[in-house]
Design an enzyme around this catalytic site. Structure first.
Site, PDB file in Angstrom:
ATOM      1  N   ASN A   7     125.840 -14.030  -0.163  1.00 22.89           N
ATOM      2  CA  ASN A   7     126.190 -14.341   1.227  1.00 22.89           C
ATOM      3  C   ASN A   7     125.052 -15.204   1.767  1.00 22.89           C
ATOM      4  OD1 ASN A   7     126.787 -14.409   3.907  1.00 22.89           O
ATOM      5  ND2 ASN A   7     126.942 -12.193   4.176  1.00 22.89           N
ATOM      6  N   ARG A  90     130.590 -15.468  -0.407  1.00 14.14           N
ATOM      7  CA  ARG A  90     131.244 -15.323   0.890  1.00 14.14           C
ATOM      8  C   ARG A  90     131.234 -16.683   1.577  1.00 14.14           C
ATOM      9  NH1 ARG A  90     128.895 -13.028   6.384  1.00 14.14           N
ATOM     10  NH2 ARG A  90     130.817 -13.080   7.559  1.00 14.14           N
ATOM     11  N   HIS A 179     136.025 -11.728   9.665  1.00 13.22           N
ATOM     12  CA  HIS A 179     135.878 -10.377   9.081  1.00 13.22           C
ATOM     13  C   HIS A 179     137.075 -10.041   8.192  1.00 13.22           C
ATOM     14  CE1 HIS A 179     133.403  -9.241  12.897  1.00 13.22           C
ATOM     15  NE2 HIS A 179     132.560  -9.482  11.901  1.00 13.22           N
ATOM     16  N   ARG A 240     127.336 -11.308  22.007  1.00 17.62           N
ATOM     17  CA  ARG A 240     128.351 -12.321  22.330  1.00 17.62           C
ATOM     18  C   ARG A 240     129.250 -11.826  23.457  1.00 17.62           C
ATOM     19  NH1 ARG A 240     130.470 -13.021  16.327  1.00 17.62           N
ATOM     20  NH2 ARG A 240     128.400 -12.918  15.416  1.00 17.62           N
ATOM     21  N   GLU A 383     132.169  -4.977   2.199  1.00 24.44           N
ATOM     22  CA  GLU A 383     132.608  -6.355   1.989  1.00 24.44           C
ATOM     23  C   GLU A 383     132.164  -6.880   0.628  1.00 24.44           C
ATOM     24  OE1 GLU A 383     131.143  -7.065   6.121  1.00 24.44           O
ATOM     25  OE2 GLU A 383     132.648  -8.644   6.108  1.00 24.44           O
TER      26      GLU A 383
END
Ligand code: ADP
Length: 395
Positions: A7, A90, A179, A240, A383
């Site tokens: 990743n 990823r 996601h 956020r 993940e």
């Protein structure tokens, strides 16, 4: 099989060597401060974490150091590079080009690059990681697994914004969602844990981490999700803003005499529960502050759970019902107070939570009572394992 999962960010590179026979990681690690100075943290499954400051001017050097760590005599977990069967990367944005994972070829690299505009902070970094690995492991198959792919099943009524249609045609402005690897993995685990028939199921997955998104999964397919063209839309998150009135942007620019980049930075890094509370983006800090009487921390937590509950309600409407709701990621897996508060809004669905069960910690558990009309589950996301499995499936 042994799959190296990568990743890659602009200055960092996370890795795991996943053994797909045992479904566990033989080693996990992180290269940080690439292009600045460089540090590698490497933890073998049966050993202590080692941290080394090492010059890392490029991502290629970082990958070299990862390979050195994995094959090291003391902290390594394989004897040579040949033991790595494939690398799973990823990739954040696959636009409309990728509805599933794919073996990386030159054409695929080109298509990922064409999505750079949609994720300017992430995709270029992902490509740099792929290039570095290809150079150092030219004979190892590589697979790209996209955050957006799972959501490509969304119907146009869910992915179109109320904007001039030509912006969708010319620039690809639409909801993509993120996601996806987590939503896919967690929904699949939910069918098992809640005893559902995937082909006849309505599941809502709440991925509540630093970034957070909720997905409506109908018969195994994503039909709507809260993040949009970028990961800024949807729930209020750690830092956020999530959904706001778009006119607020210009209003802040004028009032605070800021340019668009500065306001974007505020929306991404200084908003969310952090901006509301002024305390922290971490829910452990917020809970503590709230318990100590900090009103803004308390309000931030209230806003958060309220927004999650509203999204769940809207996805119950979108699917005309729900069989199971799954909580996952840092907050979803660990914060029993958020789960309790969110579920307190859902009595109208016949949801009952077993408060004692909700307070316990297990990787996978049902926290609703047996008579609850909807099963509520906690499912630890993984993940990296999902990326490794996708990689194995393709090679
Ligand atoms: P990401 O992968 O998006 O960086 P994670 O899924 O790891 O995020 O979630 C990180 C967040 O999870 C932390 O910021 C914190 O708010 C929350 N978190 C982690 N552990 C706990 C805990 N024990 N209790 C409450 N919240 C937690």
């Amino acid at each position: 099989m042994k799959i190296l999962v990568i990743n890659c960010g602009s200055s960092s590179l996370k890795y795991q060597l996943i053994n797909t026979e045992t479904n566990t990681a033989d080693a996990v690690g992180l290269c940080e401060r690439i292009g600045i100075d460089g540090r590698i943290k490497h933890t073998p499954a049966n050993g202590e974490k080692v941290v080394k400051e090492e010059s890392m001017p490029t991502h290629e050097r970082a990958v070299e150091l990862v390979i050195e760590a994995l094959t090291d005599k003391e902290v390594g977990v394989i004897s040579s590079l040949d033991e790595i069967d494939a690398v799973g990367h990823r990739v954040v944005h696959g636009g409309e080009k990728f509805a599933k994972s794919t073996i990386i070829t030159d054409e695929v690299m080109q298509a990922i690059e064409e999505c750079n505009d949609l994720a300017p902070l992430h995709n270029p970094a992902n490509l740099i990681g792929i290039n570095a690995c290809k150079k150092l492991m030219p004979n190892v198959p590589m697979v790209a697994v996209f955050d957006t792919a799972f959501h490509q099943t969304m119907p146009s009524k869910a992915y179109l914004y109320g904007l001039p249609y030509e912006y969708y045609e010319k620039y690809g402005i639409r909801r993509y969602g993120f996601h996806g690897t987590s939503h896919s993995y967690v929904s699949n685990r939910t069918y098992e844990v809640a005893g559902l028939d995937k082909d006849n199921s309505k599941v809502i997955v709440c991925h509540l981490g630093n970034g957070a998104s909720i997905t409506a999964v109908l018969n195994g397919e994503s039909v709507d999700t809260s993040m949009g063209m970028t990961p800024l839309e949807g729930l209020i998150m750690g830092t956020r803003s999530g959904d706001i009135d778009p006119a607020i942007i210009e209003y802040i620019m004028k009032k605070e005499n800021k340019n668009i980049d500065e306001v974007q930075n505020i929306l991404n890094k200084e908003s969310g529960v952090y901006g509301l509370s002024g305390v922290s983006s971490d829910f452990r800090d917020l809970t503590q502050a709230s318990e100590e009487g900090n009103e803004r921390a308390k309000i931030a937590l209230e806003v958060y759970s309220y927004h999650v509950a509203k999204y769940i309600g809207s996805y119950v409407a979108a699917m005309n019902g729900v069989d199971a709701i799954a909580f996952t990621a840092g907050i979803g897996e660990n914060d029993e107070l958020v789960r309790r508060d969110v579920c307190s809004y859902l009595g109208y669905l016949g949801i009952n939570i077993d408060l004692e069960k909700n307070d316990s910690r297990e990787d996978e558990m049902i926290i609703s009572t047996p008579d609850s009309k909807v099963k509520v589950c906690v499912i630890a996301t993984n993940e990296e394992l999902a990326i490794a499995r996708e990689t194995v499936a393709l090679i």
